[in-house]
Design a protein around this motif. Structure first.
Motif, PDB file in Angstrom:
ATOM      1  N   PHE A  61      -4.981   1.325   2.574  1.00  0.00           N
ATOM      2  CA  PHE A  61      -4.747   2.638   3.189  1.00  0.00           C
ATOM      3  C   PHE A  61      -5.818   3.625   2.752  1.00  0.00           C
ATOM      4  N   HIS A  62      -6.172   3.626   1.492  1.00  0.00           N
ATOM      5  CA  HIS A  62      -7.061   4.662   0.962  1.00  0.00           C
ATOM      6  C   HIS A  62      -8.530   4.460   1.317  1.00  0.00           C
ATOM      7  N   TYR A  63      -8.904   3.257   1.761  1.00  0.00           N
ATOM      8  CA  TYR A  63     -10.271   3.128   2.291  1.00  0.00           C
ATOM      9  C   TYR A  63     -10.256   2.756   3.768  1.00  0.00           C
ATOM     10  N   ALA A  64      -9.094   2.968   4.419  1.00  0.00           N
ATOM     11  CA  ALA A  64      -8.964   2.784   5.872  1.00  0.00           C
ATOM     12  C   ALA A  64      -9.403   1.385   6.289  1.00  0.00           C
ATOM     13  N   ASP A  87       1.967   5.779   7.000  1.00  0.00           N
ATOM     14  CA  ASP A  87       2.084   7.147   6.494  1.00  0.00           C
ATOM     15  C   ASP A  87       2.566   7.118   5.047  1.00  0.00           C
ATOM     16  N   VAL A  88       2.599   8.284   4.419  1.00  0.00           N
ATOM     17  CA  VAL A  88       2.926   8.353   2.992  1.00  0.00           C
ATOM     18  C   VAL A  88       4.355   7.886   2.734  1.00  0.00           C
ATOM     19  N   ASP A  89       5.295   8.280   3.587  1.00  0.00           N
ATOM     20  CA  ASP A  89       6.672   7.814   3.406  1.00  0.00           C
ATOM     21  C   ASP A  89       6.746   6.294   3.491  1.00  0.00           C
ATOM     22  N   GLY A  90       6.003   5.719   4.428  1.00  0.00           N
ATOM     23  CA  GLY A  90       5.978   4.268   4.552  1.00  0.00           C
ATOM     24  C   GLY A  90       5.378   3.596   3.331  1.00  0.00           C
ATOM     25  N   LEU A  91       4.332   4.198   2.767  1.00  0.00           N
ATOM     26  CA  LEU A  91       3.730   3.639   1.555  1.00  0.00           C
ATOM     27  C   LEU A  91       4.743   3.620   0.415  1.00  0.00           C
ATOM     28  N   GLY A 116      -2.497  -5.069  11.514  1.00  0.00           N
ATOM     29  CA  GLY A 116      -3.710  -5.083  10.691  1.00  0.00           C
ATOM     30  C   GLY A 116      -4.522  -3.811  10.789  1.00  0.00           C
ATOM     31  N   HIS A 117      -4.287  -2.983  11.819  1.00  0.00           N
ATOM     32  CA  HIS A 117      -5.048  -1.745  11.986  1.00  0.00           C
ATOM     33  C   HIS A 117      -4.279  -0.506  11.547  1.00  0.00           C
ATOM     34  N   SER A 118      -3.033  -0.688  11.128  1.00  0.00           N
ATOM     35  CA  SER A 118      -2.190   0.468  10.814  1.00  0.00           C
ATOM     36  C   SER A 118      -2.690   1.257   9.611  1.00  0.00           C
ATOM     37  N   LEU A 174      -4.818   6.326   7.558  1.00  0.00           N
ATOM     38  CA  LEU A 174      -5.693   7.186   6.746  1.00  0.00           C
ATOM     39  C   LEU A 174      -6.244   8.326   7.580  1.00  0.00           C
ATOM     40  N   ALA A 175      -6.727   8.023   8.790  1.00  0.00           N
ATOM     41  CA  ALA A 175      -7.316   9.055   9.639  1.00  0.00           C
ATOM     42  C   ALA A 175      -6.289  10.110  10.034  1.00  0.00           C
ATOM     43  N   SER A 176      -5.115   9.665  10.487  1.00  0.00           N
ATOM     44  CA  SER A 176      -4.123  10.616  10.974  1.00  0.00           C
ATOM     45  C   SER A 176      -3.508  11.417   9.831  1.00  0.00           C
ATOM     46  N   THR A 177      -3.250  10.762   8.689  1.00  0.00           N
ATOM     47  CA  THR A 177      -2.664  11.473   7.549  1.00  0.00           C
ATOM     48  C   THR A 177      -3.650  12.486   6.975  1.00  0.00           C
TER      49      THR A 177
END
Length: 343
Positions: free
Chosen positions: A174-177, A146-150, A290-292, A297-300
């Motif tokens: 994150f930005h290209y999932a 998530d954004v906070d984690g980033l 590795g899938h997080s 990206l999808a959930s955010t």
């Protein structure tokens, strides 16, 4: 090549034609081996070993794929199939069943679709019984970034080449999932700087491959901007390790040892380990896998109101993919509730 098949071809087409047909079969096998992904071959190998353990445990012949053998295989896997004597999760058992059937057929064993379907039905029924008994197996879905984690990741990355690489790996991924294999497969020439951001040429598809250009824009927050992270990392890599790393054919992301030496391109497993290490260092509540980044990206994007088709296109899912819909996690079910406001 089975001798009886060559003899049949020879009787039908003469010896020379039979020999050429046999050579064509060998070529077809070699091509199939070449185009099958390494992780798929690895799964087939592991699953065949599971099948062999089952046969040794039960005294059943290894090269027999009867209805009873397959159903017994399923029951054995759920009951005691793992090396430590515990049962597999149903999802793992399903994978081993499918791969074991492939292994049997490759070895000339006839496995009917009806028999395989009955084994799968038995697996589903036994899995329901496990749930009814309150037993849940498997790790479950990975936690999404998530954004906070980033932000925590970006702040925790040290001011070193390793730190810059870590930041670029996570923020761009994150930005290209990304899946773990995506950054591992990128070369420098796959990432192009554009006036509005980055264009990442990502190989997409598990069986039918194509290349999709994912566009990543500059972020409003410079701290977690993937474009700035990428350009900073690549500039530092060339400055510290030499001009050869500016070559478009070099790996986009590289492994770096404790002494700061580049060890070569990253593989999928090293990407997964890196993401876990990076997120742990940042102190995120549950370490990422590795899938997080893909889930995140999808959930955010979903929480921020992005259209499902736009999310699918950015992430290289089929539109209306069931997997994608599953990743669009709703935090508590209150804000995005289908029943809200109906009465």
């Amino acid at each position: 090549m089975p001798p009886h098949l060559i003899e049949r071809w020879a009787a039908r087409h003469a010896v020379d034609a039979a020999r050429r047909l046999a050579e064509a079969e060998d070529l077809a096998d070699a091509v199939a081996q070449e185009i099958t992904p390494d992780n798929t071959l690895d799964t087939y190998t592991k699953s065949w070993r599971v099948w062999q353990r089952f046969c040794r445990s039960t005294g059943l012949p290894e090269r027999e794929g009867s209805r009873g053998a397959l159903v017994a295989f399923v029951a054995w896997m759920l009951r005691e199939g793992q090396q430590n004597g515990t049962g597999y999760a149903p999802s793992s058992a399903s994978t081993h069943l499918a791969a074991a059937v492939v292994g049997l057929r490759e070895r000339g064993v006839k496995v009917s679709g009806d028999d395989q379907a009955e084994a799968r039905a038995a697996l589903e029924g036994l899995a329901v019984q496990l749930l009814q008994a309150g037993e849940r197996r498997g790790r479950g879905q990975a936690v999404g970034a998530d954004v906070d984690g980033l932000g925590a990741v970006a702040r925790a990355c040290p001011d070193t080449l390793t730190g810059d690489g870590d930041k670029a790996l996570v923020l761009t991924g994150f930005h290209y999932a990304s899946r773990s294999q995506d950054p591992a497969g990128l070369i420098t020439g796959d990432v192009t700087v554009h006036p509005r951001g980055l264009v990442v040429a990502v190989l997409t598809g598990k069986t039918k491959h194509s290349v999709r250009n994912a566009k990543i824009r500059y972020a409003d927050n410079p701290e977690i901007c993937p474009v700035r992270a990428w350009t900073g990392y690549r500039t530092r890599l060339v400055a510290e390790q030499g001009e050869r790393w500016a070559d478009p054919s070099t790996p986009a992301f590289v492994g770096i040892d404790r002494w700061g030496h580049v060890t070569g391109g990253m593989g999928p497993d090293s990407v997964t380990r890196a993401i876990m290490r990076i997120s742990t260092r940042a102190g995120v509540p549950i370490a990422w896998t590795g899938h997080s980044l893909r889930i995140g990206l999808a959930s955010t994007a979903r929480r921020k109101g992005r259209d499902g088709i736009a999310i699918a296109d950015q992430s290289r899912w089929a539109r209306h993919s069931r997997s994608m819909l599953g990743y669009m996690q709703i935090d508590d079910g209150w804000d995005d509730n289908a029943a809200a406001g109906l009465t």
